[in-house]
Design a protein around this motif. Structure first.
Motif, PDB file in Angstrom:
ATOM      1  N   GLY A 193      -9.735  35.161  42.082  1.00  0.00           N
ATOM      2  CA  GLY A 193     -11.071  35.355  41.522  1.00  0.00           C
ATOM      3  C   GLY A 193     -11.501  34.119  40.752  1.00  0.00           C
ATOM      4  O   GLY A 193     -11.039  33.012  41.043  1.00  0.00           O
TER       5      GLY A 193
ATOM      6  N   PHE B 283      -4.803  41.884  41.941  1.00  0.00           N
ATOM      7  CA  PHE B 283      -6.259  42.032  41.847  1.00  0.00           C
ATOM      8  C   PHE B 283      -6.910  41.113  42.873  1.00  0.00           C
ATOM      9  O   PHE B 283      -6.731  39.895  42.813  1.00  0.00           O
ATOM     10  N   SER B 284      -7.655  41.694  43.797  1.00  0.00           N
ATOM     11  CA  SER B 284      -8.262  40.855  44.844  1.00  0.00           C
ATOM     12  C   SER B 284      -9.786  40.981  44.815  1.00  0.00           C
ATOM     13  O   SER B 284     -10.315  42.031  44.447  1.00  0.00           O
ATOM     14  N   PRO B 285     -10.487  39.932  45.212  1.00  0.00           N
ATOM     15  CA  PRO B 285     -11.949  39.898  45.073  1.00  0.00           C
ATOM     16  C   PRO B 285     -12.670  40.419  46.318  1.00  0.00           C
ATOM     17  O   PRO B 285     -12.047  40.817  47.302  1.00  0.00           O
ATOM     18  N   TRP B 286     -14.008  40.348  46.255  1.00  0.00           N
ATOM     19  CA  TRP B 286     -14.850  40.946  47.287  1.00  0.00           C
ATOM     20  C   TRP B 286     -15.139  40.005  48.451  1.00  0.00           C
ATOM     21  O   TRP B 286     -15.624  40.452  49.482  1.00  0.00           O
TER      22      TRP B 286
ATOM     23  N   HIS C 228      -8.455  34.667  31.321  1.00  0.00           N
ATOM     24  CA  HIS C 228      -8.367  35.895  30.509  1.00  0.00           C
ATOM     25  C   HIS C 228      -7.112  36.689  30.903  1.00  0.00           C
ATOM     26  O   HIS C 228      -6.347  37.144  30.042  1.00  0.00           O
ATOM     27  N   LEU C 229      -6.879  36.822  32.213  1.00  0.00           N
ATOM     28  CA  LEU C 229      -5.732  37.620  32.672  1.00  0.00           C
ATOM     29  C   LEU C 229      -4.407  36.932  32.331  1.00  0.00           C
ATOM     30  O   LEU C 229      -3.419  37.600  32.006  1.00  0.00           O
TER      31      LEU C 229
ATOM     32  N   PHE D  16     -20.518  28.815  44.665  1.00  0.00           N
ATOM     33  CA  PHE D  16     -20.154  30.038  45.397  1.00  0.00           C
ATOM     34  C   PHE D  16     -21.357  30.594  46.140  1.00  0.00           C
ATOM     35  O   PHE D  16     -21.705  31.773  46.033  1.00  0.00           O
TER      36      PHE D  16
ATOM     37  N   PRO E 165     -12.877  46.850  35.824  1.00  0.00           N
ATOM     38  CA  PRO E 165     -11.813  45.843  35.967  1.00  0.00           C
ATOM     39  C   PRO E 165     -11.052  45.541  34.675  1.00  0.00           C
ATOM     40  O   PRO E 165      -9.818  45.509  34.676  1.00  0.00           O
ATOM     41  N   ASP E 166     -11.781  45.377  33.572  1.00  0.00           N
ATOM     42  CA  ASP E 166     -11.075  44.995  32.346  1.00  0.00           C
ATOM     43  C   ASP E 166     -10.174  46.124  31.844  1.00  0.00           C
ATOM     44  O   ASP E 166      -9.083  45.873  31.329  1.00  0.00           O
TER      45      ASP E 166
ATOM     46  N   PHE F  21      -3.530  37.325  41.083  1.00  0.00           N
ATOM     47  CA  PHE F  21      -4.989  37.443  40.942  1.00  0.00           C
ATOM     48  C   PHE F  21      -5.694  36.413  41.808  1.00  0.00           C
ATOM     49  O   PHE F  21      -5.295  35.249  41.855  1.00  0.00           O
TER      50      PHE F  21
ATOM     51  N   ALA G  57     -11.621  44.568  44.707  1.00  0.00           N
ATOM     52  CA  ALA G  57     -12.956  44.623  44.107  1.00  0.00           C
ATOM     53  C   ALA G  57     -13.608  45.980  44.399  1.00  0.00           C
ATOM     54  O   ALA G  57     -13.512  46.498  45.514  1.00  0.00           O
ATOM     55  N   GLU G  58     -14.261  46.520  43.404  1.00  0.00           N
ATOM     56  CA  GLU G  58     -14.930  47.822  43.556  1.00  0.00           C
ATOM     57  C   GLU G  58     -16.071  47.721  44.569  1.00  0.00           C
ATOM     58  O   GLU G  58     -16.499  48.724  45.131  1.00  0.00           O
TER      59      GLU G  58
ATOM     60  N   LYS H 197      -5.608  46.536  42.886  1.00  0.00           N
ATOM     61  CA  LYS H 197      -6.993  46.848  42.524  1.00  0.00           C
ATOM     62  C   LYS H 197      -7.856  45.817  43.205  1.00  0.00           C
ATOM     63  O   LYS H 197      -7.949  44.675  42.780  1.00  0.00           O
TER      64      LYS H 197
ATOM     65  N   ARG I  58     -25.191  36.887  43.065  1.00  0.00           N
ATOM     66  CA  ARG I  58     -25.101  35.578  43.727  1.00  0.00           C
ATOM     67  C   ARG I  58     -26.466  34.924  43.951  1.00  0.00           C
ATOM     68  O   ARG I  58     -26.637  33.752  43.611  1.00  0.00           O
TER      69      ARG I  58
ATOM     70  N   GLU J   9      -5.024  32.443  42.082  1.00  0.00           N
ATOM     71  CA  GLU J   9      -5.866  31.731  43.061  1.00  0.00           C
ATOM     72  C   GLU J   9      -7.276  31.742  42.499  1.00  0.00           C
ATOM     73  O   GLU J   9      -7.962  32.763  42.583  1.00  0.00           O
TER      74      GLU J   9
HETATM   75  P1  NAD Z   1     -16.244  37.840  38.062  1.00  0.00           P
HETATM   76  O1  NAD Z   1     -15.796  36.495  37.634  1.00  0.00           O
HETATM   77  O2  NAD Z   1     -16.463  38.853  36.998  1.00  0.00           O
HETATM   78  O3  NAD Z   1     -15.212  38.495  39.080  1.00  0.00           O
HETATM   79  C1  NAD Z   1     -14.443  37.769  40.003  1.00  0.00           C
HETATM   80  C2  NAD Z   1     -13.404  38.752  40.564  1.00  0.00           C
HETATM   81  O4  NAD Z   1     -12.502  39.155  39.534  1.00  0.00           O
HETATM   82  C3  NAD Z   1     -14.007  40.062  41.080  1.00  0.00           C
HETATM   83  O5  NAD Z   1     -13.316  40.428  42.231  1.00  0.00           O
HETATM   84  C4  NAD Z   1     -13.765  41.078  39.976  1.00  0.00           C
HETATM   85  O6  NAD Z   1     -13.594  42.392  40.472  1.00  0.00           O
HETATM   86  C5  NAD Z   1     -12.497  40.576  39.352  1.00  0.00           C
HETATM   87  N1  NAD Z   1     -12.403  40.819  37.905  1.00  0.00           N
HETATM   88  C6  NAD Z   1     -13.346  40.571  36.982  1.00  0.00           C
HETATM   89  N2  NAD Z   1     -12.899  40.877  35.752  1.00  0.00           N
HETATM   90  C7  NAD Z   1     -11.629  41.329  35.917  1.00  0.00           C
HETATM   91  C8  NAD Z   1     -10.630  41.787  35.032  1.00  0.00           C
HETATM   92  N3  NAD Z   1     -10.825  41.816  33.707  1.00  0.00           N
HETATM   93  N4  NAD Z   1      -9.453  42.196  35.543  1.00  0.00           N
HETATM   94  C9  NAD Z   1      -9.220  42.158  36.870  1.00  0.00           C
HETATM   95  N5  NAD Z   1     -10.119  41.709  37.769  1.00  0.00           N
HETATM   96  C10 NAD Z   1     -11.311  41.303  37.292  1.00  0.00           C
HETATM   97  O7  NAD Z   1     -17.601  37.709  38.783  1.00  0.00           O
HETATM   98  P2  NAD Z   1     -18.163  37.878  40.246  1.00  0.00           P
HETATM   99  O8  NAD Z   1     -19.625  37.886  40.062  1.00  0.00           O
HETATM  100  O9  NAD Z   1     -17.547  39.013  40.975  1.00  0.00           O
HETATM  101  O10 NAD Z   1     -17.753  36.519  40.941  1.00  0.00           O
HETATM  102  C11 NAD Z   1     -18.292  35.338  40.366  1.00  0.00           C
HETATM  103  C12 NAD Z   1     -17.407  34.180  40.515  1.00  0.00           C
HETATM  104  O11 NAD Z   1     -16.067  34.528  40.809  1.00  0.00           O
HETATM  105  C13 NAD Z   1     -17.835  33.333  41.668  1.00  0.00           C
HETATM  106  O12 NAD Z   1     -18.822  32.450  41.260  1.00  0.00           O
HETATM  107  C14 NAD Z   1     -16.587  32.610  42.039  1.00  0.00           C
HETATM  108  O13 NAD Z   1     -16.486  31.445  41.253  1.00  0.00           O
HETATM  109  C15 NAD Z   1     -15.491  33.530  41.620  1.00  0.00           C
HETATM  110  N6  NAD Z   1     -14.820  34.184  42.751  1.00  0.00           N
HETATM  111  C16 NAD Z   1     -13.792  33.515  43.305  1.00  0.00           C
HETATM  112  C17 NAD Z   1     -13.139  34.061  44.372  1.00  0.00           C
HETATM  113  C18 NAD Z   1     -11.995  33.337  45.022  1.00  0.00           C
HETATM  114  O14 NAD Z   1     -11.702  33.586  46.176  1.00  0.00           O
HETATM  115  N7  NAD Z   1     -11.284  32.475  44.312  1.00  0.00           N
HETATM  116  C19 NAD Z   1     -13.542  35.286  44.884  1.00  0.00           C
HETATM  117  C20 NAD Z   1     -14.605  35.970  44.276  1.00  0.00           C
HETATM  118  C21 NAD Z   1     -15.232  35.391  43.188  1.00  0.00           C
END
Ligand code: NAD
Length: 476
Positions: free
Chosen positions: A228, A148-151, A235-236, A383, A208-209, A226, A177-178, A175, A331, A250
């Motif tokens: 994020g 699972f990678s973020p945006w 949770h994961l 962030f 995501p969930d 993961f 980020a959408e 998966k 944000r 990470e």
């Molecule tokens: P978020 O915490 O809901 O999501 C963070 C990431 O996790 C997103 O990419 C999302 O798609 C994914 N995610 C969320 N719920 C998930 C689930 N149940 N299963 C799998 N993936 C899931 O909120 P957000 O608004 O997208 O980001 C907010 C916070 O997340 C930021 O303030 C920052 O602290 C953190 N973040 C960290 C990184 C990083 O590189 N470590 C990257 C993006 C966001």
């Protein structure tokens, strides 16, 4: 000029979309306009991806290092050829300046080429045994990976999530980020076009969930990777515990930057300001808490604020933009809440502190100083594009502040005292430390944190080993 592509999932090599599937609107953060409709997986899609990943593992675990190297090198070449298109797509989805998106492509090129060499060096060892007996320790691919990678690094993080399992001989269901799907699809397509069997790597999107619960509950998946937030990571991890999955986590950070009074303040500022406002501060290793020795505090704070006010904010596709919009509407909302709370707690606002314009998700480069330690922003990862600058008396107090929070991802220190540099390397609780540098990564260097910032490493030989299991074989 790149148009934004039509969106799909990639399951068993097929482009999957349409039907009765739900969709997610992808938005350009510079304009607030919807640019794409992303199909979301239903349970049948996820089951098909799992079945395929099981088959992909049967195929790829038997691949030779030469085959893996050829795919990784081929994908690196295609990434270079497609760099400009991919970078434009990433900027349309995420907002960062084009130059930063191009660097993300280069980051993947470097990583894939590094792994292409490293696959030949996944050595085990032979134990010393009496003549006629043989005992060996070997590394084997762990199995299908759910990644699972973020945006925030829509290309770079995807390369990490795909590169390590492929180098190790695993299959992977990604998966990403959408909010940034086309970048992820572009990276995966390079690997497939370079000859990766279609069963080995797939891309799904979804709620995501729903996706993570479905994949992590399956006996097919053997590892979770993961990137994020710490909240989602915890949770994961709980879901992963039920199937005793291996994990690479990470998570968030709150990067301390120690600035001692023996440095050239202007020189440090040139690097620190660029580091802070890179990707509008939406970087897990962003320099955030500036812990400045009191003799140079005012000069540092004023110099930071002056540079922040001159920082050029705009659409990432336009020449000369130094900082784009924030990636999504959550944000700037978070900035408003955290900076508002800091001001109410008695902090001083030295620059920014407001949204910019009336379209997209822009927020001004901001500086707060003399912030009480109980303000939310001194404890929660902001962030976003805000520097937090406080004065401290001496090294002991500065190290104590660096280690105060439960995070430990990246830390930075600026000092010309060599003995102090060594003490800091020993004392600061962190996964990565930059001394007189904001460059803390590299394809050959482990990237990861300690404490609530997670565990395990990506990149470096460690990144491949994280996708492998150890087996000891004793022959009598
Ligand atoms: P978020 O915490 O809901 O999501 C963070 C990431 O996790 C997103 O990419 C999302 O798609 C994914 N995610 C969320 N719920 C998930 C689930 N149940 N299963 C799998 N993936 C899931 O909120 P957000 O608004 O997208 O980001 C907010 C916070 O997340 C930021 O303030 C920052 O602290 C953190 N973040 C960290 C990184 C990083 O590189 N470590 C990257 C993006 C966001």
């Amino acid at each position: 000029m790149t148009d934004y592509p039509s969106l799909h999932m990639i399951i068993a090599g097929e482009k999957v979309s349409g039907g009765s599937r739900r969709t997610f609107d992808v938005v350009n953060p510079a304009t607030g306009e919807t640019i794409g409709a992303l199909p979301l997986a239903d349970a049948a899609d996820l089951d098909r991806a799992l079945e395929t990943a099981a088959e992909g593992f049967r195929i790829w675990r038997k691949s030779t290092p030469q085959q893996r190297a050829a795919v990784l090198q081929g994908a690196a070449r295609l990434l270079m050829e497609r760099q400009e298109d991919l970078a434009r797509i990433a900027t349309m989805e995420e907002g960062k300046p084009l130059a930063e998106s191009r660097i993300e492509v280069l980051m993947n090129v470097g990583l894939f080429n590094f792994y292409a060499g490293e696959v030949f060096r996944i050595y085990g060892r032979e134990l010393v045994r009496p003549t006629g007996q043989r005992s060996t320790v070997r590394h084997e691919p762990a199995g299908p990976v759910a990644a699972f990678s973020p945006w925030n690094f829509p290309i770079g993080n995807v390369g990490r999530k795909l590169g390590a399992p492929i180098a190790a001989g695993c299959s992977v269901i990604l998966k990403s980020a959408e909010e940034t799907p086309a970048s992820a699809l572009g990276v995966l397509q390079c690997l497939l076009d370079a000859g990766l069997p279609k069963e080995v790597a797939q891309a799904v999107f979804g709620v995501p969930d729903e996706v993570s619960r479905h994949l992590l509950a399956s006996p097919v998946i053997r590892k979770l990777s993961f990137t994020g937030s710490t909240v989602v990571g915890k949770h994961l991890l709980k879901l992963a515990a039920d199937n005793m999955l291996r994990t690479t986590m990470e998570l968030g950070g709150h990067g301390p930057v120690l600035v001692f009074d023996d440095v050239d303040v202007d020189q440090v500022l040139d690097t620190a300001v660029a580091g802070k406002y890179r990707n509008a501060g939406q970087v897990c290793v962003s320099p955030t808490r500036f812990i400045v020795q009191e003799n140079v505090f005012e000069k540092f704070r004023d110099g930071f604020a002056q540079r922040a006010k001159a920082w050029k904010v705009g659409n990432g596709l336009e020449d000369g933009t130094q900082m784009g919009p924030m990636a999504n509407p959550r944000r700037p909302d978070a900035m408003e809440r955290l900076i508002g709370n800091a001001k109410e707690s008695g902090a001083r606002l030295d620059a920014g502190g407001e949204r910019i314009g009336n379209q997209g998700f822009f927020y001004a480069p901001s500086v707060l100083s003399e912030i009480p330690l109980d303000a939310e922003i001194m404890n929660e990862e902001p962030f976003g594009p805000v520097a937090l600058i406080n004065p401290y008396k001496d090294e002991e107090a500065m190290v104590a502040e660096a280690n105060r929070l439960p995070y430990g991802l990246a830390a930075y220190a600026w000092t010309n005292d060599v003995k102090r540099q060594r003490r800091l390397a020993d004392e600061i609780e962190t996964g990565m430390l930059g001394i007189n540098s904001h460059m803390i990564g590299g394809a050959d260097s482990p990237f990861g944190g300690v404490k609530w910032s997670g565990h395990g490493s990506e990149d470096g030989p460690e990144g491949i080993l994280a996708c492998m299991v150890t087996k000891a074989v004793h022959e009598g």
